[in-house]
Design a protein around this motif. Structure first.
Motif, mmCIF file in Angstrom:
data_model
loop_
_atom_site.group_PDB
_atom_site.id
_atom_site.type_symbol
_atom_site.label_atom_id
_atom_site.label_comp_id
_atom_site.label_asym_id
_atom_site.label_seq_id
_atom_site.Cartn_x
_atom_site.Cartn_y
_atom_site.Cartn_z
ATOM 1 N N LEU A 147 -2.822 -3.754 -4.633
ATOM 2 C CA LEU A 147 -3.084 -3.429 -3.390
ATOM 3 C C LEU A 147 -2.366 -4.376 -2.412
ATOM 4 C CD1 LEU A 147 -7.087 -2.665 -3.140
ATOM 5 C CD2 LEU A 147 -5.084 -0.981 -2.774
ATOM 6 N N VAL A 148 -2.310 -5.607 -2.377
ATOM 7 C CA VAL A 148 -1.568 -6.325 -1.622
ATOM 8 C C VAL A 148 -0.268 -6.004 -1.505
ATOM 9 C CG1 VAL A 148 -1.171 -8.653 -1.160
ATOM 10 C CG2 VAL A 148 -3.415 -8.508 -1.826
ATOM 11 N N GLU A 149 0.335 -5.958 -2.961
ATOM 12 C CA GLU A 149 1.771 -5.527 -2.906
ATOM 13 C C GLU A 149 2.022 -4.369 -2.199
ATOM 14 O OE1 GLU A 149 2.838 -5.496 -7.121
ATOM 15 O OE2 GLU A 149 4.136 -7.260 -6.705
ATOM 16 N N GLU A 150 1.042 -2.948 -2.371
ATOM 17 C CA GLU A 150 1.383 -2.023 -1.774
ATOM 18 C C GLU A 150 1.168 -2.299 -0.332
ATOM 19 O OE1 GLU A 150 -0.598 2.548 -1.711
ATOM 20 O OE2 GLU A 150 -1.241 1.172 -3.261
ATOM 21 N N TYR A 151 0.334 -2.955 0.253
ATOM 22 C CA TYR A 151 0.046 -3.209 1.576
ATOM 23 C C TYR A 151 1.474 -3.778 2.057
ATOM 24 C CZ TYR A 151 -1.318 -4.923 6.145
ATOM 25 O OH TYR A 151 -1.273 -5.422 7.433
ATOM 26 N N PHE A 152 2.117 -4.739 1.630
ATOM 27 C CA PHE A 152 3.346 -5.481 2.052
ATOM 28 C C PHE A 152 4.495 -4.565 2.173
ATOM 29 C CE2 PHE A 152 1.008 -9.272 1.725
ATOM 30 C CZ PHE A 152 1.350 -10.027 3.172
ATOM 31 N N GLU A 153 4.434 -3.560 0.972
ATOM 32 C CA GLU A 153 5.442 -2.701 0.932
ATOM 33 C C GLU A 153 5.525 -1.652 2.021
ATOM 34 O OE1 GLU A 153 7.330 0.456 -2.322
ATOM 35 O OE2 GLU A 153 5.761 -0.848 -2.956
ATOM 36 N N ASN A 154 3.963 -1.043 2.177
ATOM 37 C CA ASN A 154 4.077 -0.081 3.344
ATOM 38 C C ASN A 154 4.216 -0.546 4.792
ATOM 39 O OD1 ASN A 154 3.147 1.858 1.494
ATOM 40 N ND2 ASN A 154 0.888 1.448 1.975
ATOM 41 N N SER A 155 3.875 -1.760 4.853
ATOM 42 C CA SER A 155 4.234 -2.505 6.250
ATOM 43 C C SER A 155 5.844 -2.632 6.406
ATOM 44 C CB SER A 155 3.664 -4.064 6.336
ATOM 45 O OG SER A 155 4.234 -4.648 5.447
ATOM 46 N N LEU A 156 6.484 -2.878 5.516
ATOM 47 C CA LEU A 156 8.069 -2.951 5.413
ATOM 48 C C LEU A 156 8.663 -1.624 5.790
ATOM 49 C CD1 LEU A 156 8.904 -5.270 2.719
ATOM 50 C CD2 LEU A 156 9.048 -5.722 5.198
ATOM 51 N N LEU B 87 -5.605 2.895 3.560
ATOM 52 C CA LEU B 87 -6.852 2.708 4.338
ATOM 53 C C LEU B 87 -8.011 3.175 3.355
ATOM 54 C CD1 LEU B 87 -7.956 1.619 6.773
ATOM 55 C CD2 LEU B 87 -8.198 3.841 7.782
ATOM 56 N N GLU B 88 -7.890 4.319 2.566
ATOM 57 C CA GLU B 88 -8.746 4.992 1.761
ATOM 58 C C GLU B 88 -8.990 3.846 0.338
ATOM 59 O OE1 GLU B 88 -7.626 8.895 0.660
ATOM 60 O OE2 GLU B 88 -7.555 9.704 2.612
ATOM 61 N N LYS B 89 -7.973 3.466 -0.185
ATOM 62 C CA LYS B 89 -7.799 2.633 -1.377
ATOM 63 C C LYS B 89 -8.674 1.194 -0.789
ATOM 64 C CE LYS B 89 -3.682 4.195 -3.460
ATOM 65 N NZ LYS B 89 -2.152 3.882 -3.899
ATOM 66 N N LEU B 90 -8.360 0.705 0.390
ATOM 67 C CA LEU B 90 -8.950 -0.508 0.892
ATOM 68 C C LEU B 90 -10.397 -0.367 1.018
ATOM 69 C CD1 LEU B 90 -6.295 -1.835 3.226
ATOM 70 C CD2 LEU B 90 -6.791 -2.652 1.205
ATOM 71 N N HIS B 91 -10.688 0.935 1.567
ATOM 72 C CA HIS B 91 -12.199 1.330 1.860
ATOM 73 C C HIS B 91 -12.851 1.429 0.480
ATOM 74 C CE1 HIS B 91 -15.725 2.888 3.972
ATOM 75 N NE2 HIS B 91 -15.750 3.793 3.022
ATOM 76 N N SER B 92 -12.217 1.913 -0.492
ATOM 77 C CA SER B 92 -12.860 1.949 -1.685
ATOM 78 C C SER B 92 -12.956 0.804 -2.526
ATOM 79 C CB SER B 92 -11.930 2.766 -2.679
ATOM 80 O OG SER B 92 -12.423 2.985 -3.995
ATOM 81 N N LYS B 93 -11.866 -0.273 -2.227
ATOM 82 C CA LYS B 93 -12.234 -1.644 -2.776
ATOM 83 C C LYS B 93 -13.168 -2.350 -2.128
ATOM 84 C CE LYS B 93 -10.853 -4.989 -5.475
ATOM 85 N NZ LYS B 93 -10.940 -5.059 -7.008
ATOM 86 N N LYS B 94 -13.206 -2.105 -0.982
ATOM 87 C CA LYS B 94 -14.201 -3.078 -0.023
ATOM 88 C C LYS B 94 -15.810 -2.414 -0.630
ATOM 89 C CE LYS B 94 -15.966 -3.572 4.438
ATOM 90 N NZ LYS B 94 -17.383 -3.175 4.202
ATOM 91 N N MET C 128 -6.542 -6.356 5.704
ATOM 92 C CA MET C 128 -5.636 -5.546 5.292
ATOM 93 C C MET C 128 -6.073 -4.130 5.982
ATOM 94 S SD MET C 128 -3.851 -6.132 1.429
ATOM 95 C CE MET C 128 -5.503 -5.992 0.493
ATOM 96 N N SER C 129 -7.344 -3.939 5.970
ATOM 97 C CA SER C 129 -7.986 -2.793 6.496
ATOM 98 C C SER C 129 -7.669 -2.843 7.991
ATOM 99 C CB SER C 129 -9.456 -2.835 6.023
ATOM 100 O OG SER C 129 -9.743 -2.576 4.716
ATOM 101 N N VAL C 130 -8.147 -3.874 8.477
ATOM 102 C CA VAL C 130 -7.824 -4.153 10.134
ATOM 103 C C VAL C 130 -6.241 -3.611 10.484
ATOM 104 C CG1 VAL C 130 -7.811 -5.571 11.899
ATOM 105 C CG2 VAL C 130 -9.734 -5.398 10.665
ATOM 106 N N GLY C 131 -5.300 -4.484 9.815
ATOM 107 C CA GLY C 131 -3.938 -4.300 9.867
ATOM 108 C C GLY C 131 -3.634 -2.733 9.694
ATOM 109 N N THR C 132 -4.253 -2.327 8.676
ATOM 110 C CA THR C 132 -3.651 -0.683 8.411
ATOM 111 C C THR C 132 -4.392 -0.005 9.589
ATOM 112 O OG1 THR C 132 -4.032 -1.179 6.023
ATOM 113 C CG2 THR C 132 -3.675 1.137 6.665
#
Length: 373
Positions: free
Chosen positions: A107-116, A192-199, A282-286
Motif C-alpha cells: 500500500l505504501v509503495e502504491e501510494y508513493f507511486e500514485n503520488s509521483l 482511498l478505498e484500499k486505505l479505508h479497507s485497511k483501516k 496516507m488517507s488524509v494525503g489521498t
C-alpha cells in the motif's frame, strides 16, 4: 534434649515448590478484579478451578498408595494441554513482526507511486497553462494591433492575423491531458478505498487486543494452576529429584511471564497503532489530493468555457471584418476573466504539488520514527 522433628526431602521440596510461587497480592487481586468485570473470564475461572480440583483429587487418591495411576497422569496431562491451547495461540500471534506487513508495504509503495504520477499530472497541467498564457499573449498583441489599426485607414490586417493565430492554436487542454487526469483521479479514488479497507482491518485488530488481554489473565491463572498441579504431582510421585527440580522451576517469578505477555501485547498494539498512523496519513494525503484534483477540474472546465468563448469571438472577427470592433470589445471583457482563471488554476496546481510533497514527507517521517521499524 528435646526431640528434633525432621522433614523428608520430598516434603521439603514440595513445600518449597508451593511457597516459591511468586504471585504477588496485586497480581492475584488484578486477576480477581478482571474476573468480576468479564463474564467470559468468570466462566474460564470456574472451569479452571473445577479442572484443578479434579486433578488434585485424583492425585490425592494416588497418594494413598504412594503411587500415581495411569488415569491420574492422563487427567493431569489433558488438563495442562487444555489450559495451554489458548496460550499457544496468543503467543504465536503476538510474536509475529507485524510491522513487516506485506499488505501495508504494498500500500505504501502504491501510494508513493500514485503520488509521483499525480505530480507528473501537475507538470502536464503546467504545460497546458503555459500554452494558455501563450494564447493570452497572442490576444494581447491582437488588442494592441487593434488600437493601432483602429486609428488608421487600412483595416485590421495585423489584428486579424493574431486572432487567426490564436484561433489555430485551439484549446490548450488536449485529449491526452484529460486522459492523464482521469487515470490519476481513478487511481487516487481506488487508493482511498484500499486505505479505508485497511483501516477497518486495523480497527478490528485493535478491538481484538482487548480480548487478548483477557487471554493474558487466563494465561496467568492457567500457569498458576499448572504449577500447583505439577507440585502436587511431584509430591505424590515421592521422587525427590523431580520434586527438587520442580521446586527450582517454580522459584522462577511467574509474574514475569505475565509481564512478558503484556509486553508482547503492548508491542503488538503499538505496531498496529503505528500501521494505523501511516494509513491515516496516507488517507488524509489521498483525500486532499482528490479535493485538489476536483478543484483543478472545476477550474479547467471554467477556463475551457472562456477559451471557447474567446475562440468564437475571434472566429467571428475573422469571417466578418465589419464585426471586428464588436468582437474585440467582447474579447476585452472575456480576457479579464480568462486571465483570472489561468492564475487561479496555476495557484491550484501549485497547491496540489505542495500538498503531495508535504504528505510524502509526513508519511516517511511516520515510518522512520516507528518504534518497531
Amino acid at each position: 534434649m528435646g526431640s528434633h522433628v525432621s522433614k523428608s526431602p520430598t516434603e521439603t521440596s514440595s513445600a518449597n515448590a508451593i511457597n516459591n510461587l511468586h504471585y504477588t497480592t496485586d497480581q492475584l487481586s488484578s486477576y480477581e478484579a478482571a474476573c468480576k468485570l468479564d463474564a467470559d473470564l468468570q466462566t474460564f475461572d470456574t472451569t479452571l478451578q473445577a479442572r484443578t480440583n479434579n486433578v488434585i483429587n485424583a492425585l490425592a487418591a494416588g497418594v494413598e498408595v504412594r503411587a500415581l495411576s495411569f488415569d491420574s497422569l492422563k487427567e493431569v496431562t489433558e488438563c495442562l494441554l487444555e489450559m495451554n491451547q489458548e496460550v499457544v495461540k496468543v503467543i504465536l500471534d503476538c510474536k509475529k513482526d507485524i510491522w513487516k506487513n506485506q499488505e501495508l508495504f504494498e500500500l505504501v509503495e502504491e501510494y508513493f507511486e500514485n503520488s509521483l504520477k499525480t505530480l507528473d499530472f501537475c507538470s502536464a497541467l503546467e504545460k497546458c497553462l503555459k500554452s494558455a498564457r501563450d494564447r493570452q499573449l497572442l490576444v494581447h498583441i491582437a488588442l494592441q494591433h487593434f488600437e493601432e489599426e483602429e486609428k488608421g485607414e487600412f483595416g485590421y490586417f495585423k489584428t486579424l492575423e493574431e486572432l487567426r493565430s490564436f484561433k489555430n492554436l485551439g484549446d490548450p487542454f488536449t485529449d491526452d491531458f484529460f486522459q492523464i487526469f482521469q487515470s490519476v483521479y481513478k487511481q487516487q479514488m481506488l487508493m482511498l478505498e484500499k486505505l479505508h479497507s485497511k483501516k477497518n482491518k486495523l480497527d478490528k485488530k485493535l478491538k481484538c487486543i482487548h480480548a487478548w488481554r483477557k487471554v493474558s489473565s487466563i494465561i496467568f491463572a492457567a500457569t498458576f494452576a499448572a504449577v500447583l498441579i505439577c507440585s502436587v504431582v511431584a509430591a505424590a510421585m515421592a521422587a525427590p529429584p523431580v520434586a527438587a527440580a520442580l521446586a527450582a522451576a517454580t522459584s522462577v517469578p511467574l509474574g514475569s511471564m505475565g509481564r512478558w505477555i503484556d509486553s508482547l501485547l503492548k508491542n503488538y498494539e503499538n505496531a498496529v497503532k503505528g500501521q494505523k498512523e501511516v494509513i491515516n496519513c496516507m488517507s488524509v494525503g489521498t483525500y486532499i489530493t482528490i479535493k485538489d484534483l476536483d478543484n483543478i477540474r472545476v477550474l479547467v472546465d471554467k477556463l475551457e468555457i472562456e477559451i471557447e468563448s474567446l475562440l468564437t469571438s475571434a472566429d467571428f472577427a475573422c469571417i466578418n471584418e465589419k464585426g471586428v470592433r464588436f468582437a474585440v470589445d467582447e474579447i476585452k471583457k472575456k480576457l479579464v476573466v480568462f486571465m483570472k482563471n489561468v492564475e487561479e488554476l496555476g495557484a491550484q496546481a501549485d497547491n496540489c504539488s505542495r500538498d503531495i510533497r508535504r504528505a510524502r514527507t509526513v508519511i516517511l517521517q511516520r515510518i522512520i520514527k516507528h518504534p518497531n521499524s
